[in-house]
Structures are given as C-alpha cells and as structure tokens.
Design a protein around this motif. Structure first.
Motif, mmCIF file in Angstrom:
data_model
loop_
_atom_site.group_PDB
_atom_site.id
_atom_site.type_symbol
_atom_site.label_atom_id
_atom_site.label_comp_id
_atom_site.label_asym_id
_atom_site.label_seq_id
_atom_site.Cartn_x
_atom_site.Cartn_y
_atom_site.Cartn_z
ATOM 1 N N GLU A 92 -7.251 -7.869 -20.116
ATOM 2 C CA GLU A 92 -6.468 -9.047 -20.479
ATOM 3 C C GLU A 92 -5.755 -9.649 -19.268
ATOM 4 O OE1 GLU A 92 -3.779 -8.026 -23.589
ATOM 5 O OE2 GLU A 92 -5.357 -7.871 -25.115
ATOM 6 N N GLY A 93 -5.944 -9.042 -18.090
ATOM 7 C CA GLY A 93 -5.266 -9.534 -16.895
ATOM 8 C C GLY A 93 -3.923 -8.848 -16.727
ATOM 9 N N GLY A 94 -3.279 -9.169 -15.628
ATOM 10 C CA GLY A 94 -1.976 -8.580 -15.365
ATOM 11 C C GLY A 94 -2.062 -7.432 -14.379
ATOM 12 N N MET A 95 -2.363 -7.769 -13.115
ATOM 13 C CA MET A 95 -2.414 -6.778 -12.043
ATOM 14 C C MET A 95 -1.547 -7.282 -10.899
ATOM 15 S SD MET A 95 -4.559 -4.267 -12.928
ATOM 16 C CE MET A 95 -5.330 -3.561 -11.483
ATOM 17 N N SER A 96 -0.782 -6.402 -10.312
ATOM 18 C CA SER A 96 0.082 -6.765 -9.190
ATOM 19 C C SER A 96 -0.559 -6.303 -7.883
ATOM 20 C CB SER A 96 1.462 -6.116 -9.346
ATOM 21 O OG SER A 96 2.185 -6.146 -8.127
ATOM 22 N N PHE A 97 -0.777 -7.243 -6.959
ATOM 23 C CA PHE A 97 -1.330 -6.848 -5.665
ATOM 24 C C PHE A 97 -0.404 -5.869 -4.965
ATOM 25 C CE2 PHE A 97 -1.076 -7.261 -1.084
ATOM 26 C CZ PHE A 97 -2.336 -6.843 -0.727
ATOM 27 N N HIS A 98 0.889 -6.151 -4.995
ATOM 28 C CA HIS A 98 1.839 -5.291 -4.292
ATOM 29 C C HIS A 98 1.858 -3.883 -4.885
ATOM 30 C CE1 HIS A 98 3.196 -9.445 -3.478
ATOM 31 N NE2 HIS A 98 3.449 -8.972 -2.288
ATOM 32 N N GLY A 99 1.700 -3.787 -6.213
ATOM 33 C CA GLY A 99 1.599 -2.469 -6.835
ATOM 34 C C GLY A 99 0.328 -1.762 -6.418
ATOM 35 N N GLY A 100 -0.782 -2.512 -6.369
ATOM 36 C CA GLY A 100 -2.037 -1.936 -5.912
ATOM 37 C C GLY A 100 -1.962 -1.481 -4.466
ATOM 38 N N LEU A 101 -1.242 -2.245 -3.642
ATOM 39 C CA LEU A 101 -1.071 -1.873 -2.236
ATOM 40 C C LEU A 101 -0.326 -0.552 -2.103
ATOM 41 C CD1 LEU A 101 -1.306 -2.663 0.783
ATOM 42 C CD2 LEU A 101 0.902 -3.815 0.535
ATOM 43 N N ILE A 102 0.707 -0.389 -2.912
ATOM 44 C CA ILE A 102 1.457 0.868 -2.900
ATOM 45 C C ILE A 102 0.549 2.021 -3.330
ATOM 46 C CG2 ILE A 102 3.364 2.139 -3.975
ATOM 47 C CD1 ILE A 102 4.846 -0.545 -4.158
ATOM 48 N N GLY A 103 -0.268 1.771 -4.373
ATOM 49 C CA GLY A 103 -1.203 2.799 -4.842
ATOM 50 C C GLY A 103 -2.184 3.206 -3.762
ATOM 51 N N VAL A 104 -2.736 2.229 -3.039
ATOM 52 C CA VAL A 104 -3.696 2.531 -1.972
ATOM 53 C C VAL A 104 -3.004 3.242 -0.813
ATOM 54 C CG1 VAL A 104 -5.206 1.504 -0.229
ATOM 55 C CG2 VAL A 104 -5.274 0.675 -2.578
ATOM 56 N N LEU A 105 -1.777 2.845 -0.494
ATOM 57 C CA LEU A 105 -1.043 3.500 0.587
ATOM 58 C C LEU A 105 -0.815 4.978 0.278
ATOM 59 C CD1 LEU A 105 0.457 3.369 3.254
ATOM 60 C CD2 LEU A 105 2.500 2.611 2.006
ATOM 61 N N ILE A 106 -0.469 5.279 -0.968
ATOM 62 C CA ILE A 106 -0.289 6.686 -1.364
ATOM 63 C C ILE A 106 -1.604 7.447 -1.219
ATOM 64 C CG2 ILE A 106 0.212 8.211 -3.319
ATOM 65 C CD1 ILE A 106 2.182 6.066 -4.305
ATOM 66 N N VAL A 107 -2.695 6.809 -1.667
ATOM 67 C CA VAL A 107 -4.015 7.430 -1.536
ATOM 68 C C VAL A 107 -4.336 7.698 -0.067
ATOM 69 C CG1 VAL A 107 -6.496 6.990 -1.756
ATOM 70 C CG2 VAL A 107 -4.973 6.544 -3.686
ATOM 71 N N LEU A 108 -4.064 6.716 0.807
ATOM 72 C CA LEU A 108 -4.350 6.871 2.235
ATOM 73 C C LEU A 108 -3.569 8.038 2.843
ATOM 74 C CD1 LEU A 108 -4.533 3.265 3.764
ATOM 75 C CD2 LEU A 108 -6.294 5.032 3.841
ATOM 76 N N LEU A 109 -2.293 8.115 2.499
ATOM 77 C CA LEU A 109 -1.451 9.179 3.051
ATOM 78 C C LEU A 109 -1.975 10.561 2.658
ATOM 79 C CD1 LEU A 109 2.073 7.605 2.410
ATOM 80 C CD2 LEU A 109 1.028 8.028 4.635
ATOM 81 N N VAL A 110 -2.305 10.720 1.370
ATOM 82 C CA VAL A 110 -2.794 12.012 0.884
ATOM 83 C C VAL A 110 -4.177 12.308 1.452
ATOM 84 C CG1 VAL A 110 -3.454 13.317 -1.170
ATOM 85 C CG2 VAL A 110 -1.420 11.860 -1.225
ATOM 86 N N PHE A 111 -5.055 11.294 1.450
ATOM 87 C CA PHE A 111 -6.423 11.479 1.918
ATOM 88 C C PHE A 111 -6.460 11.871 3.391
ATOM 89 C CE2 PHE A 111 -10.646 10.110 3.297
ATOM 90 C CZ PHE A 111 -11.445 10.579 2.273
ATOM 91 N N CYS A 112 -5.675 11.178 4.218
ATOM 92 C CA CYS A 112 -5.658 11.483 5.649
ATOM 93 C C CYS A 112 -5.109 12.877 5.911
ATOM 94 C CB CYS A 112 -4.834 10.435 6.401
ATOM 95 S SG CYS A 112 -5.650 8.843 6.532
ATOM 96 N N ARG A 113 -4.127 13.264 5.137
ATOM 97 C CA ARG A 113 -3.549 14.608 5.313
ATOM 98 C C ARG A 113 -4.570 15.690 4.930
ATOM 99 N NH1 ARG A 113 1.478 16.596 6.072
ATOM 100 N NH2 ARG A 113 1.951 18.678 5.279
ATOM 101 N N MET A 114 -5.313 15.458 3.847
ATOM 102 C CA MET A 114 -6.276 16.453 3.385
ATOM 103 C C MET A 114 -7.504 16.525 4.288
ATOM 104 S SD MET A 114 -6.153 15.942 -0.767
ATOM 105 C CE MET A 114 -7.398 17.205 -0.995
ATOM 106 N N ARG A 115 -7.942 15.359 4.818
ATOM 107 C CA ARG A 115 -9.152 15.333 5.652
ATOM 108 C C ARG A 115 -8.843 15.364 7.154
ATOM 109 N NH1 ARG A 115 -13.669 13.507 2.586
ATOM 110 N NH2 ARG A 115 -13.240 14.191 0.441
#
Length: 259
Positions: A92-115
């Motif tokens: 139905e729509g309703g996505m926040s780019f800034h929220g998605g950016l925060i989500g990707v940043l968290i993923v990057l931090l964890v991914f880089c630490r693990m790999r």
C-alpha cells in the motif's frame, strides 16, 4: 495534465497479484547488484561476488524493515499504533528512505564486523547502487500516485487522483531525476576517477541530503504532519543531518589525505 491511468497490478494469477510497486523494488535490487559487481571489478577491490550477494540479501531486509518502521516512526506513528497489522501492508506504500538508510547502515556495520571487511570501502560500493533503487522506487511512487507535490501552475503539473482538482508538481519524477539519475552519474564518475576511500560514501550522503532538502520545497508535506519547526517538512529535518555528516566526513578525509 491529468494523471495517466496506470493499473497498479501488472498481472495476477488467482489471489496472487504482481504489482508495479513491488516490481520497482525488484528492479532496483537487481540493478544494484550488477552495479556493485561492476564497481568492485572497476576499482579492483578485495570484495568477492559472494560477499556482494550475501550483503544484498541482508540489505534487502534492512531496506524493507528499516524503511517501513522508519515510515511508521517518523511519519505516521499514531495511525500505526491504532492499526499495527497495517505495518505489514507494504504494497500500500509508505516507506521512509531515511529509515531504510538506517537499516542498511546497521546491516553494513554487522556485516563488515563478521566478514572482517573495511566499512568505508564497502560503503563506497553500496552507494554506487543506491541511486538505482531510488530511481525505481520513485517511479513506483509515481505509479502509485503517492507523495505528489504541491499545487502549481508549472506546465509539468499533473492532476493526481486524490490530490484535488488542481495540478501538482510531479515531485516523484523530480526525485527520480535528481536522487536517481543525476546522483548515480556523479557517484559513478567518482569511482571512474579513482576517488579516495570514503569519498563516494560521504558524497552520497551530502548530495542526497541536498537534493532531497531542495525538492521538499515543492513536495506536499504528509497530511498527518504538515509543516514542522520553522516551516520545515519531516523530509528536510531528516535530510539536514545527512548533509552535515556528509560534509564533515569529506572535510575529515580531505584533511587526513592532505597530511
């Protein structure tokens, strides 16, 4: 100009419906994957295709979860507190780019630490792909007839369904052009010219923030929020820290590389 009639459903098989909005996200992620692979090869970076494919899987989760919960938190908290199941209705729509950016940043931090990967180096690769997703995402917003602009007498004004009888700025297309096409070209040129580690990532933050901040002047604020502090929109308030963080990051890199 009247809004062109576009069926939000591409095709359906029984109860299963394939919608343009979801298709735009799929195209964005696929385009992003091939772009990241290209940049890694172009810059001869020590990042494997396996790392990219794994990162993309987790980044999809970060974008969807972060984007949806960001929209819930930043733009429509009261509604979703009253209708919590609606949080799951992403079609139905309703996505926040800034929220998605925060989500990707968290993923990057964890991914880089693990790999055991370099965070800035991987961020440089990721931001080369983000404008592709932004472009298709904004086209999806246009097809959904959402996030339209303010009333205008500009020749490109469009009468959107649900937007009243007066033409409005097609702000979704403005964003697709600036945040998508132009930002993609600028970030790619930085990679082609061998920009120093971290420069593409901080340039992305700065440029996206500037483009979004400017476009918000012609984009209709969310009805449930309206104008906030000093007449600013929520999009501007969320973009201002990006501009500052990107600018300070570039200044830091410039001074560090100069010494």
């Amino acid at each position: 100009m009247n809004f062109p009639h576009i069926d939000p459903v591409i095709f359906s098989v029984g109860p299963l419906a394939v919608r343009w909005y979801g298709m735009m996200y799929l195209l964005g992620f696929l385009g992003g994957y091939f772009m990241m692979c290209h940049v890694v090869k172009l810059r001869n970076m020590p990042i494997t295709k396996e790392n990219i494919s794994d990162l993309l899987f987790y980044a999809v989760l970060g974008v969807v979860l972060g984007g949806r919960f960001g929209y819930t938190l930043f733009y429509n908290t009261q509604y979703y507190l009253s209708h919590p199941l609606k949080i799951l209705y992403v079609w139905e729509g309703g996505m926040s780019f800034h929220g998605g950016l925060i989500g990707v940043l968290i993923v990057l931090l964890v991914f880089c630490r693990m790999r055991h990967l370099d965070l800035l180096l991987l961020a440089d690769v990721v931001v080369s792909a983000v404008p592709i997703g932004l472009f298709f995402g904004r086209i999806g917003n246009f097809i959904n007839s959402e996030l339209w602009g303010r009333v205008t007498d500009f020749p490109l004004g469009i009468v959107f369904p649900g937007g009243g009888p007066l033409p409005r700025h097609p702000s979704q297309l403005y964003e697709a052009s600036l945040e998508g096409l132009l930002l993609f070209v600028l970030i790619y040129l930085l990679h082609r010219r061998g920009a120093a580690r971290g420069v593409p990532a901080f340039c992305f933050l700065f440029l996206y923030g500037v483009f979004r901040f400017v476009i918000e002047f012609v984009r209709q604020p969310d009805e449930q929020l309206g104008f906030l502090w000093g007449g600013a929109t929520m999009g501007q308030l969320l973009s201002a820290p990006m501009i500052l963080f990107g600018l300070f990051g570039l200044i830091y890199l410039f001074r560090r590389n100069k010494t």
